[in-house]
Design a protein around this motif. Structure first.
Motif, PDB file in Angstrom:
ATOM      1  N   PRO A 168       1.477  39.205  19.237  1.00 16.93           N
ATOM      2  CA  PRO A 168       0.090  38.748  19.066  1.00 16.93           C
ATOM      3  C   PRO A 168      -0.383  37.934  20.276  1.00 16.93           C
ATOM      4  O   PRO A 168      -0.737  36.769  20.176  1.00 16.93           O
ATOM      5  N   VAL A 169      -0.340  38.561  21.433  1.00 18.42           N
ATOM      6  CA  VAL A 169      -0.605  37.859  22.689  1.00 18.42           C
ATOM      7  C   VAL A 169      -1.715  38.564  23.445  1.00 18.42           C
ATOM      8  O   VAL A 169      -1.799  39.790  23.457  1.00 18.42           O
ATOM      9  N   THR A 170      -2.550  37.771  24.076  1.00 22.96           N
ATOM     10  CA  THR A 170      -3.627  38.282  24.914  1.00 22.96           C
ATOM     11  C   THR A 170      -3.646  37.463  26.202  1.00 22.96           C
ATOM     12  O   THR A 170      -2.864  36.528  26.354  1.00 22.96           O
ATOM     13  N   ASP A 206      -2.544  33.117  22.355  1.00 26.14           N
ATOM     14  CA  ASP A 206      -2.354  33.769  21.059  1.00 26.14           C
ATOM     15  C   ASP A 206      -3.628  34.529  20.701  1.00 26.14           C
ATOM     16  O   ASP A 206      -4.589  34.573  21.477  1.00 26.14           O
ATOM     17  N   GLU A 207      -3.657  35.117  19.535  1.00 29.79           N
ATOM     18  CA  GLU A 207      -4.810  35.922  19.120  1.00 29.79           C
ATOM     19  C   GLU A 207      -6.103  35.131  19.024  1.00 29.79           C
ATOM     20  O   GLU A 207      -7.182  35.696  19.054  1.00 29.79           O
ATOM     21  N   ASN A 208      -6.002  33.801  18.919  1.00 30.71           N
ATOM     22  CA  ASN A 208      -7.189  32.947  18.842  1.00 30.71           C
ATOM     23  C   ASN A 208      -7.612  32.414  20.203  1.00 30.71           C
ATOM     24  O   ASN A 208      -8.508  31.586  20.289  1.00 30.71           O
ATOM     25  N   ASP A 231       7.803  42.168  12.489  1.00 30.15           N
ATOM     26  CA  ASP A 231       7.457  42.303  13.896  1.00 30.15           C
ATOM     27  C   ASP A 231       8.634  42.871  14.687  1.00 30.15           C
ATOM     28  O   ASP A 231       9.796  42.647  14.336  1.00 30.15           O
ATOM     29  N   TRP A 269       8.107  34.518  19.079  1.00 31.11           N
ATOM     30  CA  TRP A 269       7.896  35.448  20.169  1.00 31.11           C
ATOM     31  C   TRP A 269       8.345  34.837  21.486  1.00 31.11           C
ATOM     32  O   TRP A 269       8.259  33.621  21.687  1.00 31.11           O
ATOM     33  N   SER A 315     -10.131  27.435  22.790  1.00 36.21           N
ATOM     34  CA  SER A 315      -9.636  28.591  23.514  1.00 36.21           C
ATOM     35  C   SER A 315      -9.726  28.325  25.017  1.00 36.21           C
ATOM     36  O   SER A 315     -10.746  27.850  25.505  1.00 36.21           O
TER      37      SER A 315
END
Length: 125
Positions: free
Chosen positions: A24-26, A38-40, A74, A92, A108
């Motif tokens: 869940p990484v961006t 993270d996703e947020n 996962d 993770w 963010s």
């Protein structure tokens, strides 16, 4: 024919629902350059006292630096792996290094944890 298509579509949806989740990484752009988040959109960090595949952040450390939690379903994906923590939970990791959030980041793209005690660093893509 329509019934067969509907049945096949439903089966694919069920199979997809049970599929393992990817990391869940961006990546977000910050004042500190591009960092992993993270996703947020909350910045992720690495800890110099960790070793590849091993977290050394527990107790008060883990309160201030929450591990990026992985769920039982996962699975590792490319450069992202899952580390089993000594308490049995999973987190993770990127390139084997566990990933953490910083409790003092509020928005963010915040990177206020970078450089804390000279052992915490933003995770880079």
């Amino acid at each position: 024919m329509r019934h067969a298509f509907a049945t096949a579509t439903m089966m694919l949806a069920l199979i997809g629902a049970g599929a393992a989740a990817a990391a869940p990484v961006t990546t977000v752009t910050t004042d500190n350059g591009d960092v992993l988040a993270d996703e947020n959109g909350m910045t992720l960090y690495t800890f110099d006292k960790d070793t590849t595949g091993t977290s050394n952040c527990y107790d008060k450390c883990a309160v201030n630096w929450p591990p990026l939690a992985a769920s039982d379903g996962d699975m590792a994906d490319g450069t992202y792996s899952i580390v089993e923590r000594k308490d049995g939970t999973k987190q993770w990791a990127k390139d084997g290094m566990p990933l953490y959030l910083w409790i003092k980041d509020e928005n963010s793209g915040d990177t206020t944890g970078d450089g804390v005690n000279d052992v915490w660093h933003v995770a880079r893509p």
